[in-house]
Write an enzyme that holds these catalytic residues in place. Structure first.
Site, mmCIF file in Angstrom:
data_model
loop_
_atom_site.group_PDB
_atom_site.id
_atom_site.type_symbol
_atom_site.label_atom_id
_atom_site.label_comp_id
_atom_site.label_asym_id
_atom_site.label_seq_id
_atom_site.Cartn_x
_atom_site.Cartn_y
_atom_site.Cartn_z
ATOM 1 N N VAL A 101 29.619 9.828 -9.855
ATOM 2 C CA VAL A 101 28.326 10.093 -10.204
ATOM 3 C C VAL A 101 27.821 8.496 -10.470
ATOM 4 O O VAL A 101 28.385 7.798 -11.410
ATOM 5 C CB VAL A 101 27.860 10.861 -11.409
ATOM 6 C CG1 VAL A 101 26.247 10.883 -11.527
ATOM 7 C CG2 VAL A 101 28.277 12.318 -10.945
ATOM 8 N N GLU A 102 26.881 7.954 -9.576
ATOM 9 C CA GLU A 102 26.253 6.672 -9.883
ATOM 10 C C GLU A 102 24.877 6.939 -10.377
ATOM 11 O O GLU A 102 23.925 7.677 -9.640
ATOM 12 C CB GLU A 102 26.226 5.934 -8.355
ATOM 13 C CG GLU A 102 25.676 4.634 -8.478
ATOM 14 C CD GLU A 102 25.729 4.127 -6.920
ATOM 15 O OE1 GLU A 102 25.084 2.676 -6.705
ATOM 16 O OE2 GLU A 102 26.038 4.621 -6.029
ATOM 17 N N VAL A 103 24.528 6.244 -11.431
ATOM 18 C CA VAL A 103 22.997 6.333 -11.951
ATOM 19 C C VAL A 103 22.545 4.855 -11.755
ATOM 20 O O VAL A 103 23.308 3.962 -12.207
ATOM 21 C CB VAL A 103 22.912 6.756 -13.400
ATOM 22 C CG1 VAL A 103 21.459 6.605 -13.821
ATOM 23 C CG2 VAL A 103 23.520 8.162 -13.219
#
Length: 127
Positions: free
Chosen positions: A120-122
């Site tokens: 997960v990349e925010v």
């Protein structure tokens, strides 16, 4: 044909309840029940639909497996606040903050894993 936007992506997961808890409590998404008691996680104008491994709904991906997704989610929250939030609740940041190229240009990103080890990349275009 001209594609205008993304509606949903399906995540194949080991434990739907655990996934819902992660994405609602950590990322602020909203759980949505639809169809035959199916679950989705809504955010903005998009949704992550959830399929439990070996109970996928047809039609489905050819090789659905937990942990195979790599998602980039955009936030308007300053990235420093995102980092502090993740650290406060015990989510290990794998990489970042780091400059990345997004669909709209340069953005700053942090990377971590969900319960199924999906990446997960925010990201934030304003950090």
């Amino acid at each position: 044909m001209k594609i205008e936007s993304l509606d949903h992506i399906v995540l194949t997961v080991n434990d739907i309840d655990k996934t819902i808890m992660f994405y609602t409590e950590i990322l602020g998404m909203e759980v949505r029940t639809f169809g035959n008691n199916r679950k989705g996680l809504s955010f903005g104008k998009q949704q992550l639909n959830l399929h439990k491994i070996d109970e996928e709904v047809n039609p489905r991906a050819c090789k659905p497996v937990p942990g195979s997704a790599d998602l980039c989610l955009i936030t308007s929250t300053p990235l420093k606040e995102v980092q502090n939030h993740l650290l406060e609740i015990g989510v290990e940041i794998e990489t970042g903050p780091i400059m990345r190229a997004g669909a709209l240009g340069e953005m700053m990103s942090v990377y971590f894993r969900d319960p199924d080890k999906n990446l997960v990349e925010v990201s934030n275009y304003n950090s």
